[in-house]
Write an enzyme that holds these catalytic residues in place. Structure first.
Site, PDB file in Angstrom:
ATOM      1  N   HIS A  63       0.681  -1.234  -0.101  1.00 28.33           N
ATOM      2  CA  HIS A  63      -0.076  -0.128   0.209  1.00 28.33           C
ATOM      3  C   HIS A  63       0.982   1.256   0.105  1.00 28.33           C
ATOM      4  CE1 HIS A  63       0.829  -0.431   4.047  1.00 28.33           C
ATOM      5  NE2 HIS A  63       0.448   0.902   4.522  1.00 28.33           N
ATOM      6  N   HIS A  65       1.204   3.818   1.703  1.00 32.94           N
ATOM      7  CA  HIS A  65       1.500   4.825   3.032  1.00 32.94           C
ATOM      8  C   HIS A  65       2.866   4.953   2.811  1.00 32.94           C
ATOM      9  CE1 HIS A  65      -2.260   4.213   5.513  1.00 32.94           C
ATOM     10  NE2 HIS A  65      -2.393   5.052   4.414  1.00 32.94           N
ATOM     11  N   ASP A  67       5.508   5.139   5.224  1.00 34.90           N
ATOM     12  CA  ASP A  67       6.419   4.302   5.918  1.00 34.90           C
ATOM     13  C   ASP A  67       6.694   3.055   4.919  1.00 34.90           C
ATOM     14  OD1 ASP A  67       3.812   3.731   6.775  1.00 34.90           O
ATOM     15  OD2 ASP A  67       4.674   2.459   8.511  1.00 34.90           O
ATOM     16  N   HIS A  68       6.003   2.737   3.754  1.00 28.51           N
ATOM     17  CA  HIS A  68       6.090   1.392   3.048  1.00 28.51           C
ATOM     18  C   HIS A  68       6.861   1.758   1.665  1.00 28.51           C
ATOM     19  CE1 HIS A  68       4.308  -1.506   5.674  1.00 28.51           C
ATOM     20  NE2 HIS A  68       3.840  -0.443   6.371  1.00 28.51           N
ATOM     21  N   HIS A 139      -7.207  -1.653   5.254  1.00 26.50           N
ATOM     22  CA  HIS A 139      -6.138  -0.605   5.937  1.00 26.50           C
ATOM     23  C   HIS A 139      -6.753   0.861   5.449  1.00 26.50           C
ATOM     24  CE1 HIS A 139      -2.824   0.571   8.186  1.00 26.50           C
ATOM     25  NE2 HIS A 139      -2.189   1.139   7.210  1.00 26.50           N
ATOM     26  N   ASP A 207       0.453  -3.971   6.507  1.00 23.97           N
ATOM     27  CA  ASP A 207      -0.699  -3.213   7.403  1.00 23.97           C
ATOM     28  C   ASP A 207      -2.339  -3.777   6.991  1.00 23.97           C
ATOM     29  OD1 ASP A 207       1.882  -2.346   7.942  1.00 23.97           O
ATOM     30  OD2 ASP A 207       1.083   0.045   7.548  1.00 23.97           O
ATOM     31  N   HIS A 265       7.009  -5.228  11.410  1.00 27.49           N
ATOM     32  CA  HIS A 265       6.356  -3.963  11.726  1.00 27.49           C
ATOM     33  C   HIS A 265       6.272  -3.519  13.270  1.00 27.49           C
ATOM     34  CE1 HIS A 265       3.311  -0.578  10.621  1.00 27.49           C
ATOM     35  NE2 HIS A 265       4.049  -0.831   9.552  1.00 27.49           N
TER      36      HIS A 265
END
Lengths: 299, 299
Positions: A63, A65, A67-68, A139, A207, A265
């Site tokens: 996904h 976001h 932090d990914h 998510h 996530d 994570h």
């Protein structure tokens, strides 16, 4: 049996720590080096493990976001400066084309060739020896979890082949493909001179809120890797922020009848109490481990 | 005298190494914490030095090449998650508004308040006790170098004040501002009871080809911090890629009559031969040091 190599390049959650970089899992199988998610700082994690990012063949994004994915632009730049000559194949959920075009604008230009694949549930990649399947996760933004599956393979029983006096000819390939052959006017059944080498399955669930599809996707995995951002004490928060608890992670491993679970994570709030997370998961699923940055695993 | 604290958060060049993160220099002065450039991984460098990024007041960007800015999106996200309540003031050359809007799109939203200042040559910030000046550099994209200047300050000579029997009243403030006063019907000249505390000047010159403006900006600095991506042997390459050699860096320090030079933005090609870079610079300018990641300095 061909090995699958796993490298945990980053095992932290939204805020990185001294110990944990943002998320990234590198899977090596034969000539493939596949990165699952690419948080900020990923190119430096490659350096720390002395793995050249120029070996990368594919990147799967769960996904979009930060932090990914915030390691992607820097990785693209470093690949360009490292004379990366492949076409880097990128797979991700709805929105992937859009976000790659934004990264292109941020960098002014991406100096390597990218192939972008927006994918959805189902078989998203099907190669001779392995495939990758995906399911939608929950998510709050388009999210996918992935299973990397090495296919079952017919192997020749070398002793029997020798006994029958079969030469090392293309006909052996037919047997390996499961086709019976005629040799010296005699029928040789493929099933009589081959055996089935079982494949392997690694499922990566990052996530997401707890959901049934995670269990379906993970079915009979040799290894499930899941996020766990919260402990069961904070189950309400996990639901609110759409993350898994350690117990959720263990439940996925158990209900999917998987063999092993690695939890990643990890929130900085648990860094000094990892055993609590591990204990919580092991109550439900015994074969559980907590990932650390730069852990290496062979499967 | 109020200290200036410097932290070298990242001292590498375009490709980060085990030893060197992408560029970032943190300058602390009184209540200000000013970051000069913000390469990928910067938020983790803050962690390593146990400095909270929530203390940041301003960020100055020299130019928008990836290795100088890719730490911004992750930093913004971490500040948002750390309940950052200030307005973060960002300064950079032409294009800064554009690139910040791209980062906004990449993150879907920036959850902290930003004040964007596109600046050009001249005094780009003028506060009571310090100012920041900029000059255009030559790096193929809009680029600025910055000088952080603590202003000279009139200080009261406490012994003389005591001798004259002056009370601790607002009139002292007038003296400190350089204004003469009347006390007990007697004129007291500011110059007779004050002395001048000299300011300080730190000049930060990152990616650029050698140019005269760099010398002008650095004039009489207490400390010049410059990039040096090449050694003199590769002077042609330095010109081609628009970077400084170690000799260029030393020439800027010498011709600007500065007191000290720190060289940063070190290429991985020199990591195992840093003394060569240092030696080359010291031939021209003796008081030269090579920065390392997480170096701390007080001035």
């Amino acid at each position: 049996m061909q090995r699958i190599n796993l490298a945990f390049l980053g095992t932290g959650n939204a805020i990185p720590t001294e110990m944990r970089n943002h998320t990234g899992i590198l899977l090596g199988f034969k000539n493939e080096n596949i990165l699952f998610d690419c948080g900020e700082g990923m190119q430096r994690q490659f350096r720390l493990l002395e793995i050249s990012p120029a070996k990368l063949t594919r990147i799967f994004i769960t996904h979009w976001h930060g932090d990914h994915i915030l390691g992607l632009p820097g990785l693209f730049q470093t690949l360009a400066m490292s004379n990366y000559t492949r076409k880097l194949k990128i797979y991700g959920p709805r929105g992937t084309n859009h976000f790659i075009s934004i990264i292109k604008e941020l960098l002014m230009h991406i100096n390597i060739e990218l192939e972008i694949n927006e994918v959805d549930e189902g078989t998203v990649l099907d190669e001779d020896e392995f495939k990758i399947e995906a399911k939608r996760m929950d998510h709050g933004t388009p999210s996918l979890a992935y299973s990397f599956i090495v296919k079952d393979k017919l192997r020749l029983n070398k002793e029997k082949i020798k006994k029958l006096g079969l030469p090392n000819l293309p006909i052996l390939k037919n047997l390996q493909d499961g086709k019976d052959i005629i040799f010296n006017k005699k029928k040789i059944k493929a099933s009589s001179v081959t055996y089935r080498e079982l494949g392997r399955k690694i499922t990566i669930i990052l996530d997401t809120k707890m959901n049934e599809k995670a269990i379906e996707l993970a079915k009979n995995s040799d290894l499930v890797i899941t996020e766990s951002t919260f402990s069961e004490e904070e189950a309400e928060k996990a639901k609110e922020y759409m993350h898994l608890t350690a117990k959720d992670a263990a439940t996925i491993a158990k209900k999917s009848k998987s063999k092993a679970l690695i939890i990643t994570h990890i929130s900085q709030r648990y860094e000094h109490n990892l055993s609590a997370i591990e204990k919580e998961a092991r109550k439900t699923f015994k074969n559980t481990k907590i990932a650390r940055d730069l852990d290496i695993l062979e499967l």
